[in-house]
Structures are given as structure tokens and as C-alpha cells.
Design a protein around this motif. Sequence first.
Motif, short mmCIF file in Angstrom:
data_model
loop_
_atom_site.label_atom_id
_atom_site.label_comp_id
_atom_site.label_asym_id
_atom_site.label_seq_id
_atom_site.Cartn_x
_atom_site.Cartn_y
_atom_site.Cartn_z
N ASP A 33 -6.69 10.65 -15.57
CA ASP A 33 -6.33 10.59 -14.15
C ASP A 33 -6.67 11.93 -13.49
OD1 ASP A 33 -5.31 8.10 -14.68
OD2 ASP A 33 -3.21 8.73 -14.64
N PRO A 34 -7.39 11.93 -12.37
CA PRO A 34 -7.68 13.19 -11.68
C PRO A 34 -6.42 13.79 -11.07
CG PRO A 34 -8.43 11.33 -10.36
CD PRO A 34 -7.99 10.76 -11.68
N ALA A 35 -6.40 15.09 -10.90
CA ALA A 35 -5.22 15.78 -10.39
C ALA A 35 -4.84 15.30 -9.00
CB ALA A 35 -5.46 17.29 -10.39
N TRP A 36 -5.84 14.99 -8.16
CA TRP A 36 -5.53 14.60 -6.79
C TRP A 36 -4.80 13.26 -6.72
CZ3 TRP A 36 -7.45 9.92 -5.50
CH2 TRP A 36 -8.58 9.46 -6.19
N LEU A 37 -4.83 12.49 -7.82
CA LEU A 37 -4.19 11.17 -7.83
C LEU A 37 -2.66 11.28 -7.94
CD1 LEU A 37 -5.26 8.21 -7.79
CD2 LEU A 37 -5.02 8.21 -10.27
N ASP A 38 -2.13 12.49 -8.02
CA ASP A 38 -0.69 12.67 -8.15
C ASP A 38 0.10 12.02 -7.01
OD1 ASP A 38 -1.04 14.04 -10.48
OD2 ASP A 38 -0.62 16.03 -9.65
N PHE A 39 -0.54 11.88 -5.84
CA PHE A 39 0.16 11.28 -4.70
C PHE A 39 0.42 9.79 -4.89
CE2 PHE A 39 -3.91 9.54 -3.67
CZ PHE A 39 -3.66 8.46 -2.83
N PHE A 40 -0.32 9.15 -5.83
CA PHE A 40 -0.27 7.70 -5.96
C PHE A 40 0.90 7.29 -6.86
CE2 PHE A 40 -2.65 3.64 -7.34
CZ PHE A 40 -2.21 2.95 -6.22
N VAL A 41 2.09 7.54 -6.36
CA VAL A 41 3.33 7.19 -7.04
C VAL A 41 3.72 5.77 -6.65
CG1 VAL A 41 4.11 9.58 -7.20
CG2 VAL A 41 4.62 8.26 -5.13
N PRO A 42 4.73 5.16 -7.31
CA PRO A 42 5.12 3.79 -6.96
C PRO A 42 5.44 3.60 -5.47
CG PRO A 42 6.09 4.39 -9.05
CD PRO A 42 5.44 5.63 -8.53
N ALA A 43 5.99 4.64 -4.83
CA ALA A 43 6.28 4.53 -3.40
C ALA A 43 5.00 4.31 -2.60
CB ALA A 43 6.99 5.80 -2.92
N GLU A 44 3.93 5.01 -2.96
CA GLU A 44 2.67 4.86 -2.24
C GLU A 44 2.07 3.49 -2.48
OE1 GLU A 44 -0.35 6.10 0.36
OE2 GLU A 44 1.61 6.97 -0.09
N LEU A 45 2.19 2.98 -3.69
CA LEU A 45 1.70 1.63 -3.99
C LEU A 45 2.39 0.61 -3.09
CD1 LEU A 45 -0.10 -0.11 -5.91
CD2 LEU A 45 1.90 -0.29 -7.40
N ALA A 46 3.72 0.70 -2.98
CA ALA A 46 4.46 -0.22 -2.11
C ALA A 46 4.05 -0.05 -0.66
CB ALA A 46 5.96 0.02 -2.27
N GLY A 47 3.85 1.19 -0.24
CA GLY A 47 3.45 1.44 1.14
C GLY A 47 2.08 0.87 1.46
N LEU A 48 1.14 1.03 0.55
CA LEU A 48 -0.20 0.50 0.79
C LEU A 48 -0.18 -1.03 0.86
CD1 LEU A 48 -2.35 2.81 -1.50
CD2 LEU A 48 -2.10 2.90 0.98
N GLU A 49 0.63 -1.65 0.02
CA GLU A 49 0.75 -3.11 0.13
C GLU A 49 1.34 -3.49 1.48
OE1 GLU A 49 2.90 -7.07 -1.76
OE2 GLU A 49 3.27 -5.11 -2.71
N SER A 50 2.29 -2.72 1.97
CA SER A 50 2.91 -3.06 3.26
C SER A 50 1.89 -3.04 4.39
CB SER A 50 4.06 -2.08 3.57
OG SER A 50 3.59 -0.80 3.98
N LEU A 51 0.91 -2.15 4.31
CA LEU A 51 -0.13 -2.11 5.34
C LEU A 51 -0.97 -3.39 5.29
CD1 LEU A 51 -1.29 1.60 4.97
CD2 LEU A 51 0.21 0.63 6.72
N CYS A 52 -1.26 -3.88 4.09
CA CYS A 52 -1.98 -5.15 3.96
C CYS A 52 -1.17 -6.28 4.57
CB CYS A 52 -2.28 -5.44 2.50
SG CYS A 52 -3.40 -4.28 1.68
N ARG A 53 0.14 -6.31 4.30
CA ARG A 53 1.00 -7.37 4.85
C ARG A 53 0.97 -7.34 6.37
NH1 ARG A 53 0.84 -10.56 0.74
NH2 ARG A 53 1.45 -9.51 -1.20
N ALA A 54 1.00 -6.14 6.95
CA ALA A 54 0.96 -6.04 8.41
C ALA A 54 -0.36 -6.56 8.95
CB ALA A 54 1.18 -4.59 8.83
N ASP A 55 -1.47 -6.21 8.29
CA ASP A 55 -2.79 -6.68 8.74
C ASP A 55 -2.89 -8.20 8.69
OD1 ASP A 55 -3.67 -4.09 9.19
OD2 ASP A 55 -4.45 -3.87 7.16
N LEU A 56 -2.16 -8.82 7.76
CA LEU A 56 -2.15 -10.28 7.66
C LEU A 56 -1.14 -10.92 8.62
CD1 LEU A 56 -2.36 -10.71 3.76
CD2 LEU A 56 -4.18 -11.21 5.42
#
Length: 329
Positions: free
Chosen positions: A206-229
Motif C-alpha cells: 500500500d502506498p503511503a498516500w493511501l493512509d487517508f482511505f480508512v473505513p470512514a472514507e469508504l463509507a463517505g465515497l459510497e454516500s456520494l454515489c448514492r446521492a448521484d443516483l
Amino acid sequence: MIRRTFVLGTGATLLTAALPTADAAPALGMDHLRALIEVEQHLYAQDRDHGSADLGHQAAAALHTAHSWLAQGRYGQDLGRRLHTATGMLSVAAGWLALDAGRTADARSLYTEALASARQADDPGLEAHAFACMSLLAHATGRPREAVGTAQVAQRTASGLGSPRWLALLAMREARGWALQGDRALTENAVVRAYRLYEQGPRGADPAWLDFFVPAELAGLESLCRADLGQHYRAAAGAEQAVMLFADGYPRNRALYTADVALHHAHRPSPDLDAATDAGHRTLAQLSEVHSARLLRSLRGIAGTLIPHQDTRCVTDFLDAYRSAVPAA
């Protein structure tokens, strides 16, 4: 010798970058490489904790130095590849800051620079990162087919790098592109794939910059998809989950997803004004800590969406607080 440059913002030191200086045709070494990596990491840390305001010109200055070293310096083939990678990663960071500030043309140019650096360094990781950023830019500028295409190229490029979580992020980028096109089935497919990849856990690759991709970010990114739909209730629930999972970490992301909670409740077919304004007030409370043009745009979006309901007391109270806190565009 390494000369330390102190860049001052409004009454506070925002960035301390260690950049070696040298005369014409300097002999470059590991100090130069470490300096570029440290500047990139510092930019991300400042953005994560306080937002991107005032960081763009600092990233540009560091990039100018990096390009000068590459053009004028003397270095071997191996160090040259690593310097090109570090410069490309700095271009990615500068592109993200430009995108957050709404300077999409600058972001595109910087991501293109990063891709060129990846090719010069023969670095598939940087190449995948650049394509992933181009996908994010396409989301922001209303080009969903490009968002899908660049995310898929990034996935192919990163497929042999041994990082399932990186592939999970790229699958979520693809999902957002499908959601923007209103394709629910392909969105769901990509979201499920992202969660399955994420569940494989972290890896040494895993690259160092990927540290931001915690479970909270995964949930947040899915929420953006839900809004677009148009699934605004699910989007609001997902964004709220992201806020709770972030807890006291990642102030910038927490503030942005709190703003999303307000927007999603306001956009529901029957808006939940109490929930929208509550999240709006919580977002305003974070302005003292987070300085982000994107956050200000979100707040203006919340206010604009709620204005038709300004005869409602909770909306009136929020709009008064908003006008006191947010400068006119």
C-alpha cells in the motif's frame, strides 16, 4: 547545504520546507530526493488537518524547484527515476490542491505533468495514481464517461502492484462515474467490488498516500454515489456514518462529509429541514479549524438549497449563522 525556507501565512507559519539550494548544474543526491518527499507529505498533512487554503502557491514553488533540479542537475539513472517519481507525486499533490480550490484547468495540467513524470520514471504506481486523479477531476467537471474510463485504466495499471485497498479506491472512483450516468446496476457492481477488495486488508505494498482511505472514507465515497443516483436518504446515512467513523481524526474530511449530510437531507423529495440545518450548523462550527474552498462551496450549496424554506424557523436560524460566518462569493 540544506537551506530551510519558512513560508508565512496570515499570522502563522503554514509550511516549513527543507529544500536544498545549489548553484547551476548541481550534483543532486538523496537529500534532494528526501526534501521533495517531505514537502509532499507536509502538504497532505496540512490539507488533511486544516484544509487546502494558502497551500497552492507553496506547492507551486516546490514544483518549480523540483523541475529546476531535473533540468539543470547532475544525477545518475536510478536517482533520476526516483526524482521524476517524487516530482510526479508533488504534481499530484499540487493538482489536488488546485482541484479543491476550484481551479480545474490547473488541476488537469498538473495531473498531466504527473503522468509524464510516471512515464519518464517507468513507475506504474505513479501512473495509476495520475489516472485515478484524472477520474476524480472528471467527476468534478461533469464528464462521467471519462471518469469511468480513467478509473478503469488506473485499475489495469495498478492490478499487479499488490495493493487490494488501492484497487478498492479505484473501483469506487469507477462507481462514482457510473452513478453520475445514472446506471444503478453498474454502480452497485463497482461498489460491491470495492468493499470486497477493501476487506482483504492492508498490505505492505500500500502506498503511503493511501493512509487517508480508512473505513470512514469508504463509507463517505459510497454516500456520494448514492446521492448521484438520487438515493438521498441512504446518502445522508452514509455520510453521517463517515463523520462518526472519522471521530476526532481527519478534520477536513469530517467537515466535508458533515456538509454532505446537510445537502443530502435538503435534497430529499421531502426535505428533512431539522436534520439539514443541524448538519449545517455542525459544518459552520468547523470553519475555524478547516480552511477549504470546497467546504465553502458546499456551505453555499446548502444555503442555496434551503433558501426556498427560509420561512421555517430552523432554516432562518441557519441562514443567519451562515451569513455571519461565510463571506459572499
